[in-house]
Design a protein around this motif. Structure first.
Motif, PDB file in Angstrom:
ATOM      1  N   UNK A  41       0.816  -1.222   0.000  1.00 28.03           N
ATOM      2  CA  UNK A  41       0.000   0.000   0.000  1.00 28.03           C
ATOM      3  C   UNK A  41       0.840   1.259   0.000  1.00 28.03           C
ATOM      4  N   UNK A  42       2.015   1.211   0.688  1.00 26.14           N
ATOM      5  CA  UNK A  42       2.881   2.399   0.712  1.00 26.14           C
ATOM      6  C   UNK A  42       3.434   2.698  -0.677  1.00 26.14           C
ATOM      7  N   UNK A  43       3.847   1.617  -1.381  1.00 31.23           N
ATOM      8  CA  UNK A  43       4.384   1.806  -2.747  1.00 31.23           C
ATOM      9  C   UNK A  43       3.331   2.453  -3.620  1.00 31.23           C
ATOM     10  N   UNK A  44       2.107   1.936  -3.510  1.00 28.38           N
ATOM     11  CA  UNK A  44       1.024   2.466  -4.352  1.00 28.38           C
ATOM     12  C   UNK A  44       0.780   3.935  -4.038  1.00 28.38           C
ATOM     13  N   UNK A  45       0.823   4.255  -2.729  1.00 27.79           N
ATOM     14  CA  UNK A  45       0.569   5.629  -2.283  1.00 27.79           C
ATOM     15  C   UNK A  45       1.657   6.577  -2.799  1.00 27.79           C
ATOM     16  N   UNK A  46       2.913   6.081  -2.722  1.00 25.70           N
ATOM     17  CA  UNK A  46       4.040   6.934  -3.110  1.00 25.70           C
ATOM     18  C   UNK A  46       4.113   7.173  -4.611  1.00 25.70           C
ATOM     19  N   UNK A  47       3.684   6.154  -5.355  1.00 22.33           N
ATOM     20  CA  UNK A  47       3.812   6.289  -6.805  1.00 22.33           C
ATOM     21  C   UNK A  47       2.820   7.312  -7.370  1.00 22.33           C
ATOM     22  N   UNK A  48       1.772   7.614  -6.588  1.00 18.43           N
ATOM     23  CA  UNK A  48       0.728   8.520  -7.105  1.00 18.43           C
ATOM     24  C   UNK A  48       1.228   9.912  -7.501  1.00 18.43           C
ATOM     25  N   UNK A  49       1.916  10.635  -6.536  1.00 19.34           N
ATOM     26  CA  UNK A  49       2.373  11.974  -6.929  1.00 19.34           C
ATOM     27  C   UNK A  49       3.392  11.928  -8.059  1.00 19.34           C
ATOM     28  N   UNK A  50       4.182  10.834  -8.066  1.00 20.62           N
ATOM     29  CA  UNK A  50       5.204  10.709  -9.106  1.00 20.62           C
ATOM     30  C   UNK A  50       4.534  10.585 -10.475  1.00 20.62           C
ATOM     31  N   UNK A  51       3.504   9.770 -10.523  1.00 25.87           N
ATOM     32  CA  UNK A  51       2.819   9.541 -11.791  1.00 25.87           C
ATOM     33  C   UNK A  51       2.158  10.803 -12.322  1.00 25.87           C
ATOM     34  N   UNK A  52       1.624  11.590 -11.376  1.00 20.27           N
ATOM     35  CA  UNK A  52       0.932  12.809 -11.783  1.00 20.27           C
ATOM     36  C   UNK A  52       1.860  13.713 -12.593  1.00 20.27           C
ATOM     37  N   UNK A  53       3.151  13.757 -12.136  1.00 16.23           N
ATOM     38  CA  UNK A  53       4.075  14.663 -12.822  1.00 16.23           C
ATOM     39  C   UNK A  53       4.760  14.015 -14.006  1.00 16.23           C
ATOM     40  N   UNK A  54       4.627  12.679 -14.052  1.00 15.34           N
ATOM     41  CA  UNK A  54       5.329  11.940 -15.094  1.00 15.34           C
ATOM     42  C   UNK A  54       4.921  12.345 -16.515  1.00 15.34           C
ATOM     43  N   UNK A  55       3.627  12.444 -16.747  1.00 13.19           N
ATOM     44  CA  UNK A  55       3.131  12.729 -18.094  1.00 13.19           C
ATOM     45  C   UNK A  55       3.596  14.103 -18.568  1.00 13.19           C
ATOM     46  N   UNK A  56       3.458  15.075 -17.671  1.00 13.99           N
ATOM     47  CA  UNK A  56       3.864  16.431 -17.997  1.00 13.99           C
ATOM     48  C   UNK A  56       5.365  16.482 -18.281  1.00 13.99           C
ATOM     49  N   UNK A  57       6.130  15.783 -17.406  1.00 14.38           N
ATOM     50  CA  UNK A  57       7.576  15.808 -17.563  1.00 14.38           C
ATOM     51  C   UNK A  57       8.016  15.127 -18.853  1.00 14.38           C
ATOM     52  N   UNK A  58       7.359  14.011 -19.170  1.00 15.12           N
ATOM     53  CA  UNK A  58       7.688  13.294 -20.399  1.00 15.12           C
ATOM     54  C   UNK A  58       7.502  14.173 -21.620  1.00 15.12           C
ATOM     55  N   UNK A  59       6.381  14.915 -21.605  1.00 12.75           N
ATOM     56  CA  UNK A  59       6.083  15.789 -22.743  1.00 12.75           C
ATOM     57  C   UNK A  59       7.131  16.891 -22.864  1.00 12.75           C
ATOM     58  N   UNK A  60       7.451  17.504 -21.716  1.00  8.31           N
ATOM     59  CA  UNK A  60       8.417  18.603 -21.724  1.00  8.31           C
ATOM     60  C   UNK A  60       9.790  18.109 -22.148  1.00  8.31           C
ATOM     61  N   UNK A  61      10.145  16.928 -21.655  1.00  8.65           N
ATOM     62  CA  UNK A  61      11.457  16.391 -21.959  1.00  8.65           C
ATOM     63  C   UNK A  61      11.584  16.088 -23.456  1.00  8.65           C
ATOM     64  N   UNK A  62      10.534  15.522 -24.059  1.00 12.14           N
ATOM     65  CA  UNK A  62      10.585  15.213 -25.500  1.00 12.14           C
ATOM     66  C   UNK A  62      10.709  16.498 -26.309  1.00 12.14           C
ATOM     67  N   UNK A  63       9.951  17.534 -25.918  1.00 10.02           N
ATOM     68  CA  UNK A  63      10.001  18.794 -26.662  1.00 10.02           C
ATOM     69  C   UNK A  63      11.380  19.440 -26.519  1.00 10.02           C
ATOM     70  N   UNK A  64      11.941  19.351 -25.307  1.00 13.94           N
ATOM     71  CA  UNK A  64      13.255  19.953 -25.065  1.00 13.94           C
ATOM     72  C   UNK A  64      14.349  19.228 -25.845  1.00 13.94           C
ATOM     73  N   UNK A  65      14.271  17.882 -25.870  1.00  9.70           N
ATOM     74  CA  UNK A  65      15.245  17.095 -26.647  1.00  9.70           C
ATOM     75  C   UNK A  65      15.221  17.501 -28.099  1.00  9.70           C
ATOM     76  N   UNK A  66      13.997  17.658 -28.635  1.00  7.08           N
ATOM     77  CA  UNK A  66      13.849  18.024 -30.046  1.00  7.08           C
ATOM     78  C   UNK A  66      14.467  19.399 -30.284  1.00  7.08           C
ATOM     79  N   UNK A  67      14.273  20.320 -29.339  1.00  7.76           N
ATOM     80  CA  UNK A  67      14.795  21.677 -29.480  1.00  7.76           C
ATOM     81  C   UNK A  67      16.332  21.662 -29.495  1.00  7.76           C
TER      82      UNK A  67
END
Ligand SMILES: Nc1ncnc2c1ncn2[C@@H]1O[C@H](COP(=O)(O)OP(=O)(O)OP(=O)(O)O)[C@@H](O)[C@H]1O
Length: 589
Positions: free
Chosen positions: A186-212
Motif C-alpha cells: 500500500x505504501x508503494x502504491x501511495x508513493x507512486x501517485x504523486x510521481x505519476x501525476x508529474x510523469x506525463x507532464x515531464x515526459x512531454x516537456x522532456x521530448x520537446x526539449x530534446x527536439x529543441x
C-alpha cells in the motif's frame, strides 16, 4: 469521491482520456502485428521465473537436509540445485539474446514504416515542423514505441505471474509470512501517485526539449560557416548553455522528486525485509518453520517486492508510451500524398517516350496554409523541345509555381495536367505520381556527400561511365571534372563541399539530365554561372536530341533570348511576354 468524479469529468471534457485512448489504440494497431514475438518474449520470461522459483524450493530442501529437518539425498539435491542454477543462467542469457534480436528487428521495422509514412506526408504540412523535431520523433519516439510494444504486455504477464506464483508458495508454507512480505504494497502504491501525476507532464516537456536541443545543434553544425563569418561563436555557445540550463533544470526538478520517492521506497523496502527477517527468526525459534523454509521465505519476499515494484513501474512506461504515440500520430496522421496514379503514369511515360511530354495549366489558384495567396486564375503551358522561362521579382511566386508543378502543393482551383499526343490532347491529372516525369534542380547546393559518380547514379543506378560523362558535358561540367585527378570518382563533401557554387550547380544539372525525365525544372539553377556558360548550358539542353520540356526560373534576362516562351509572374498570374518586352528587360538589366 466527488472530487475524483469531477477530475475524471474534467479530463474527459478536455479530451485527455479520449486522446490517451486513441493513442493506446494506435499502439495496439502496431503491436498486434508482433503477437508472435510477444508470446515468445512472455514464454521466455515465464520460464525464467519458473526456473528461479524451483531453485528457491530446491535450496530450501538443501538447507533442511543439511540442518537435519528433512531426510533426503544430499548429493542429488545439491546436483539438482546446481543444475537449476545453470539452467537459470542459460535461460536468462537465451532470453536476453532473443529479446535483443526481436527488439532490434521490430525497432528497425517500425522506424522504417514511420520513415516511409513521413516521406509520403503532405509536404506543406510537414514543413510546419523543424527537421530536428522530426528526427527526434522518428528516432527516440519510434524506439520507445517498439520497446514498449515488445515489453509492456509480456512484462505485465511475467510480473503478474511472478507475483502470483511467489505468493502462492509463501501462502502454502506460511500465510502469516505473506502478510509481512506484502507490508510495503500500500505504501508503494501511495508513493507512486504523486510521481505519476508529474510523469506525463515531464515526459512531454522532456521530448520537446530534446527536439529543441537536437534541432539547435543540427542547425548550428550545418551553418558553421555563417556562424564564423558573423562572429557568432560566443552567441551560439551561450545559446547552447542557456538551452542546456533549461534542460538540466527540468531534469533536476524531476530527479528531486524521484530521489525523494526512491528514498522512501528503499526505507519501506528495509522495513519489509527486516520485518520478514525478524518474523522468520521468530518462526524458526518457535519451531513453526525450518531454516530452509526461512531462507526460501527471505528470497521469495525479495521476489514479491521486486514484482510489485516492476508492476508499478509499468505505469510510467505506459505514460511515456502514449506520449510517444501521440508525437508520432501528429506526423503520420497528417494528410498523405496519393500515389494511386503510379501505373497510369508509368504507361503514359512509356507511350510517349519518343515524342515527349508537356504540361498545361488553366485558371489555377493557390493560397498557402498561412493565408498567403500566390496565384489566382494563372495559366501556362510548356511542351517538348521548348525552354519556357518564368521571370518576376523576388517573392512573386516562381518557386511556388515549381512546387505546384511537382505536386508538392495542391492548387485550390483550376486544372493542371501533363499532356502528350496529337495537339497535346492526351492528358493526365497532376499528382504526386506524375513526379516521376520530372527532374528538378532546386536553388542552392543539393549534392550529397560521396563521389561524383555516386551522386549521378543516385538518380540512375545503372548509368555507365560514358552516360555520366555525356551528362556532365551537356551541363558544361566535364571541363573541370576532366581535370580532377580522380575524374568522376572525385569526392564531394557534404552539401557540395570542395566545389565552387557554379561547379556544384553544373553537377546538379548534369545529374538531372542523366535521369532523362521528360520534363526538366531548373529553379535559378544557373544563377552562379557566368552568362556565357549559362547560355551554353541551356543551348546544350535544347540541342540535346532527347525530347525534353524545360522550365527555368531566372532573375537574369540575359538568357531569355534563347527561350521559346517567357512568362512574367505578375499580379498572381502568368503573362506571356512579347519580344519587345523581353528586349526591354535585357537592356535594362
Ligand atoms: N512555405 C511557405 N509558406 C507560406 N508562404 C510561403 C512559403 N513559401 C513561400 N511563401 C510565400 O509565397 C510567396 C512566393 O514565394 P516564392 O518563393 O514562390 O517566390 P519566388 O518568386 O520564387 O522568390 P525568389 O525569386 O526570391 O526565389 C512569397 O510571398 C512567400 O513569402
Amino acid at each position: 469521491m466527488k472530487d475524483k468524479i469531477f477530475l475524471v469529468w474534467k479530463h474527459l471534457k478536455q479530451g485527455t482520456l479520449k486522446k490517451i485512448w486513441k493513442q493506446t489504440l494506435w499502439i495496439y494497431q502496431y503491436g498486434k502485428r508482433y503477437w508472435k514475438a510477444m508470446i515468445l518474449y512472455t514464454l521466455l520470461g515465464i520460464t525464467g521465473t519458473g526456473v528461479s522459483l524451483i531453485s528457491s524450493l530446491i535450496s530450501k530442501d538443501l538447507v533442511d537436509i543439511i540442518t537435519g529437518h528433512q531426510t533426503g539425498k544430499l548429493l542429488s539435491t545439491f546436483a539438482a540445485m546446481i543444475g537449476f542454477s545453470v539452467a537459470n543462467i542459460l535461460v536468462s542469457q537465451a532470453s536476453g539474446y532473443a529479446s535483443t534480436f526481436i527488439n532490434l528487428k521490430v525497432d528497425s521495422e517500425i522506424k522504417n514504416d514511420i520513415f516511409s509514412k513521413m516521406l509520403v506526408t503532405d509536404w506543406e504540412s510537414l514543413t510546419d515542423y523543424h527537421t530536428g523535431d522530426l528526427v527526434t520523433r522518428w528516432s527516440s519516439d519510434a524506439s520507445n514505441i517498439s520497446s514498449g510494444i515488445l515489453n509492456w504486455i509480456p512484462n505485465l504477464i511475467i510480473y503478474t505471474f511472478r507475483f502470483i506464483s511467489a505468493l502462492a508458495i509463501v501462502l502454502y508454507y506460511d500465510p502469516t509470512f505473506a502478510l509481512f512480505a506484502l507490508l510495503g504494497m500500500p505504501f508503494s502504491a501511495l508513493l507512486s501517485r504523486p510521481l505519476l501525476r508529474r510523469m506525463r507532464d515531464n515526459n512531454q516537456r522532456s521530448a520537446a526539449m530534446n527536439a529543441k536541443l537536437y534541432g539547435f545543434n543540427q542547425e548550428a553544425f550545418s551553418n558553421i560557416q555563417t556562424i564564423k563569418a558573423f562572429d557568432l561563436i560566443h552567441f551560439y555557445t551561450d545559446k547552447l548553455k542557456s538551452l542546456q540550463k533549461d534542460y538540466i533544470d527540468m531534469r533536476l526538478d524531476f530527479q528531486k522528486m524521484s530521489i525523494l520517492t526512491s528514498v522512501l521506497m528503499s526505507i519501506i523496502g528495509f522495513i519489509v525485509s527486516y520485518s520478514c527477517y525478524g518474523w522468520g527468526i521468530y518462526r524458526v525459534w518457535s519451531n513453526a518453520i525450518s531454516y530452509g523454509t526461512m531462507t526460501m521465505f527471505l528470497s521469495l519476499s525479495g521476489t514479491l517486492t521486486s514484482a510489485v515494484n516492476s508492476l508499478v513501474s509499468l505505469i510510467p512506461s505506459a505514460i511515456s508510451l502514449t506520449i510517444s504515440a501521440g508525437r508520432l500520430m501528429d506526423i503520420v496522421e497528417m494528410p498523405q500524398e496519393d500515389y494511386s496514379q503510379d501505373s497510369a503514369v508509368r504507361s503514359f511515360e512509356k507511350q510517349y517516350r519518343e515524342e515527349g511530354i508537356g504540361l498545361n495549366m488553366q485558371d489555377l489558384s493557390y493560397t498557402y496554409h498561412n493565408g498567403t495567396s500566390v496565384f489566382a486564375n494563372a495559366s501556362m503551358e510548356a511542351y517538348p523541345h521548348e525552354i519556357v522561362a518564368l521571370v518576376g521579382p523576388s517573392g512573386e511566386g516562381k518557386t511556388t509555381m515549381l512546387r505546384l508543378i511537382l505536386s508538392l502543393l495542391t492548387p485550390q482551383t483550376g486544372s493542371f495536367h501533363v499532356c502528350a499526343g496529337k495537339n497535346h490532347s492526351n492528358m493526365l491529372d497532376m499528382s504526386p505520381s506524375t513526379r516521376k516525369l520530372f527532374s528538378y534542380v532546386p536553388q542552392g547546393n543539393t549534392m550529397f556527400s560521396g563521389t561524383i559518380a555516386e551522386n549521378m547514379r543516385n538518380v540512375k543506378q545503372d548509368a555507365t561511365d560514358e552516360e555520366i560523362i555525356e551528362a556532365l558535358k551537356l551541363a558544361c561540367a566535364w571541363d573541370f571534372v576532366e581535370k580532377l585527378p580522380d575524374g568522376i570518382e572525385s569526392v564531394i563533401k557534404e552539401r557540395g563541399g570542395g566545389f565552387s557554387e557554379g561547379q556544384a550547380q553544373r553537377l546538379s544539372i548534369a545529374r538531372a539530365l542523366l535521369r532523362k525525365s521528360p520534363i526538366l525544372l531548373l529553379d535559378e539553377a544557373t544563377s552562379a554561372l557566368d552568362v556565357a556558360t549559362e547560355r551554353k548550358v541551356l543551348r546544350n539542353i535544347m540541342q540535346d536530341t532527347y525530347p525534353r520540356t524545360c522550365i527555368v526560373t531566372t532573375h537574369r534576362p540575359t538568357v531569355l533570348n534563347i527561350c521559346t516562351r517567357v512568362y512574367a509572374i505578375r499580379d498572381k498570374r502568368c503573362e506571356v511576354l512579347g519580344d519587345g518586352e523581353i528586349q526591354k528587360m535585357v537592356k535594362e538589366f
